[in-house]
Motif scaffolding. Structure first.
Motif, short mmCIF file in Angstrom:
data_model
loop_
_atom_site.label_atom_id
_atom_site.label_comp_id
_atom_site.label_asym_id
_atom_site.label_seq_id
_atom_site.Cartn_x
_atom_site.Cartn_y
_atom_site.Cartn_z
N ARG A 27 -19.41 11.24 -32.08
CA ARG A 27 -19.78 12.60 -31.66
C ARG A 27 -20.99 13.12 -32.44
N LEU A 31 -24.60 14.21 -31.02
CA LEU A 31 -25.15 15.53 -31.36
C LEU A 31 -26.55 15.39 -31.94
N ARG A 34 -29.05 14.64 -29.18
CA ARG A 34 -29.28 15.75 -28.25
C ARG A 34 -29.95 16.95 -28.87
N GLN A 35 -29.64 17.22 -30.12
CA GLN A 35 -30.05 18.48 -30.72
C GLN A 35 -31.12 18.27 -31.78
N TYR A 88 -18.47 22.03 -34.87
CA TYR A 88 -19.75 21.70 -34.26
C TYR A 88 -20.57 22.98 -34.12
N PRO A 89 -21.89 22.88 -34.05
CA PRO A 89 -22.76 24.07 -34.09
C PRO A 89 -22.40 25.18 -33.10
N ALA A 90 -21.97 24.85 -31.90
CA ALA A 90 -21.67 25.87 -30.89
C ALA A 90 -20.51 26.79 -31.30
N GLU A 91 -19.62 26.32 -32.17
CA GLU A 91 -18.45 27.11 -32.59
C GLU A 91 -18.66 27.79 -33.94
N GLN A 93 -19.49 30.18 -37.02
CA GLN A 93 -19.59 31.59 -37.39
C GLN A 93 -19.34 31.66 -38.89
N SER A 100 -20.73 25.34 -39.47
CA SER A 100 -21.36 24.26 -38.71
C SER A 100 -21.55 23.01 -39.57
#
Length: 147
Positions: A27, A31, A34-35, A88-91, A93, A100
């Motif tokens: 994963r 990531l 893609r990022q 992962y970065p999208a989650e 906070q 992250s």
């Protein structure tokens, strides 16, 4: 970049190698592909992936920080202990706890066991250091092998 700190007298022996699950490695490599992130963090993640030992999820030791682990950390310089969840970065906070994996602190924690001391450079250039005090939740230890 994160590096383990040398052991202090009377402290548990520090780990020499990080350990990742096969699923986390796959994963994180996806990531990374893609990022596009800040170059130092992308380089640090590449090094982490290339230098870590990789094991099947079912073989992961329960005291090692994996993705989605909830970890208690203590600042080496003093201050209150804190609980963070490596996500992962999208989650992410960071102020509320989800941290992250692509942050300097997140990269510093991944793959190290309880008792390990880690360090990273903050955005302001100062060095930060934490000790991993406990793992409150690790997916693999809870039998959650595909989350």
């Amino acid at each position: 970049m994160s590096t383990p700190l040398p052991s202090r007298p009377g402290a548990p022996a520090m780990a020499e190698h990080r350990v990742l699950t096969e699923l986390d490695e796959v994963r994180l490599r996806r990531l990374l592909a893609r990022q596009a992130g800040p170059e130092p963090l992308a380089d640090a993640l590449c090094r982490l992936l290339d230098e870590s030992d990789v094991v099947p999820s079912r073989a992961m030791a329960p005291q090692v920080v994996t993705m989605l682990s909830r970890v208690t950390v203590r600042p080496i310089e003093g201050g209150p202990v804190r609980s963070v969840t490596l996500v992962y970065p999208a989650e992410a906070q960071a102020e509320q706890g989800p941290l992250s994996v692509l942050s300097p602190a997140g990269l510093a924690l991944l793959g190290w066991p309880v008792g390990q001391q880690v360090q990273w450079t903050k955005p302001d250039g100062r060095l930060a250091r934490w000790e991993i005090v406990a793992i409150e939740y690790q997916p693999e230890a809870a039998g959650h092998f595909t989350v």
